[in-house]
Design an enzyme around this catalytic site. Structure first.
Site, PDB file in Angstrom:
ATOM      1  N   SER A 236       0.764  -1.258   0.634  1.00  0.00           N
ATOM      2  CA  SER A 236      -0.540   0.335  -0.054  1.00  0.00           C
ATOM      3  C   SER A 236       0.893   1.390  -0.119  1.00  0.00           C
ATOM      4  CB  SER A 236      -0.518   0.057   1.031  1.00  0.00           C
ATOM      5  OG  SER A 236      -0.205   0.463   1.785  1.00  0.00           O
TER       6      SER A 236
ATOM      7  N   LYS B 187       2.271   4.247   7.093  1.00  0.00           N
ATOM      8  CA  LYS B 187       1.460   5.498   6.720  1.00  0.00           C
ATOM      9  C   LYS B 187       1.521   6.608   6.734  1.00  0.00           C
ATOM     10  CE  LYS B 187      -1.917   2.444   5.117  1.00  0.00           C
ATOM     11  NZ  LYS B 187      -0.864   0.649   5.364  1.00  0.00           N
TER      12      LYS B 187
END
Length: 234
Positions: free
Chosen positions: A154, A192
């Site tokens: 991701s 993230k």
């Protein structure tokens, strides 16, 4: 001489490279400079490149190198990082500047603690281990560091791939837009982009196939921010 926006963008890119070693994305640059579209970012990047302030590194996504800084700028504004701090929700603490470390000898190697895997997808448990990872000292700045193996895809648009080793500087504070190790609900760790939005914490992937994750501030603890990457080729 640069325009105000050109100077702000150059400062933002330089700050991000110094903090994380990774160029900001076009989306991050658009948000930081309050531009309406990414085409404006493209024009600014092209202008800086034509004037010899930056260059794009070939065969690498999102790779920019700052070649020089201007002597002066038109309508010089406050650095973007200061504007970001002014707009930051106080639910999470602001960044405390770390001291700059003296450059380490190129042949020095540091054994960093390797704390298992961290998800670059859906959060997974951060595994503790006694393993270590040898890292060139020149890749690390000031502060205490550890390493985590990246699992998932991701963050590929940020140049972070499955199997990479994330080199993380320990800290419990970070600015919006920085790549952090976030401990979610005291159980799961994930890598993230950190953003604060309307009293919530948003953890953003760098892959269009994944959705942002929203949490209450008390559910997220910053445990470090990305300082560099190490990739092994087999």
């Amino acid at each position: 001489m640069l325009t105000r926006k050109q100077h702000e963008l150059l400062t933002f890119i330089q700050t991000r490279l110094e903090d994380s070693g990774i160029s900001p994305s076009f989306e991050e640059m658009k948000e930081a400079l309050d531009l309406k579209s990414k085409s404006g970012v493209h024009r600014l990047i092209s202008a800086l490149e034509e004037r010899g302030f930056i260059r794009r590194l070939p065969n690498r996504a999102r790779a920019l190198e700052v070649l020089r800084q201007p002597d002066s700028a038109v309508g010089k504004a406050a650095p973007v990082s200061q504007r970001e701090a002014a707009n930051t929700n106080s639910a999470l603490p602001p960044l405390r500047a770390a001291p700059k470390a003296a450059p380490a000898p190129a042949n020095d190697v540091i054994e960093l603690p390797l704390h298992g895997k961290i998800a670059a997808g859906v959060p997974i448990e951060a595994l503790e281990t006694t393993a270590t990872l040898p890292v060139p000292a020149a890749l690390l700045g000031a502060g205490e560091h550890y390493a985590l193996e990246v699992s998932g895809d991701s963050m590929v648009e940020a140049g972070i791939f499955d199997g990479d080793y994330a080199l993380v500087r320990k800290t419990d504070v970070a600015r919006d837009g920085e790549i952090v190790v976030a401990l979610v609900r005291g159980e799961e760790a994930t890598l993230k982009y950190l953003h604060r939005e309307k009293g919530m914490v948003r953890l953003d992937p760098a892959n269009a196939a994944y959705d942002p994750q929203y949490y209450r501030p008390e559910e997220v603890a910053v445990q470090g921010k990305l300082a560099g990457l190490l990739r092994r080729y087999h």
